[in-house]
Design an enzyme around this catalytic site. Structure first.
Site: not given
Ligand code: PNS
Length: 160
Positions: A16, A40, A89, A127
């Site tokens: 990150h 979560k 990645r 993570s």
């Molecule tokens: O680090 P991550 O867990 O891959 O991040 C995922 C994240 C937080 C970017 C994603 O889950 C998110 O934006 N969640 C909020 C709900 C949302 O808007 N989802 C996208 C439309 S499906």
């Protein structure tokens, strides 16, 4: 240009931080948006994740740490920012990232998702890998900064 780098950051890793540092060089302002999702099961509380991000990015003047709940598209609107950054990645990331980028753009047609290719040193890093190694008493010092390692140790000992 202002960008949002959203994620769970549970906890922040060198992968990150590599993306954050590169964003800080390329863009005027970078908002790191940490998802505060009660559903979560996060290892670190939202306050811990925010604090670790603040500690590990304090050398970067144009980086702001914030949290959001609900839809990323709604948060983006609130922050008046339509450019999202996501790290890629490997090919395996692509399908999920594509789905999210398209869903976000369907919700708000102005949203653009830019993908930044990970540093090859960190393509395997996540993570969840860090948490897994730490839970089994492995050494995580090459994956996360010292402050994250120390906080993880305290968490595992039940001190926080
Ligand atoms: O680090 P991550 O867990 O891959 O991040 C995922 C994240 C937080 C970017 C994603 O889950 C998110 O934006 N969640 C909020 C709900 C949302 O808007 N989802 C996208 C439309 S499906």
């Amino acid at each position: 240009m202002k960008v949002i780098y959203p994620g769970s950051f549970d906890p922040v890793t060198y992968g990150h931080l590599d993306i954050i540092e590169r964003c800080a060089k390329k863009f005027d302002h970078v908002i790191i948006a940490v998802l505060n999702n009660v559903a979560k099961n996060a290892a670190f509380s939202i306050d811990e994740r925010l604090w670790l991000l603040k500690e590990t990015t304090k050398h970067l003047d144009n980086v702001e740490i914030d949290s959001f709940s609900g839809l990323l598209a709604d948060y983006a609107k609130e922050k008046n920012c339509t450019t999202m950054i996501r790290g890629l990645r490997a090919v395996s990331d692509f399908e999920y990232e594509m789905q999210m980028a398209l869903a976000n753009r369907k919700i708000n047609n102005d949203i653009e998702t830019l993908f930044m290719v990970s540093n090859s040193d960190y393509v395997y890093l996540s993570s969840s890998i860090v948490r897994e190694i730490a839970y089994h008493n492995g050494d995580i010092s090459c994956f996360v900064p010292k402050v994250v390692e120390d906080t993880m140790k305290k968490k595992l000992k039940g001190d926080i």
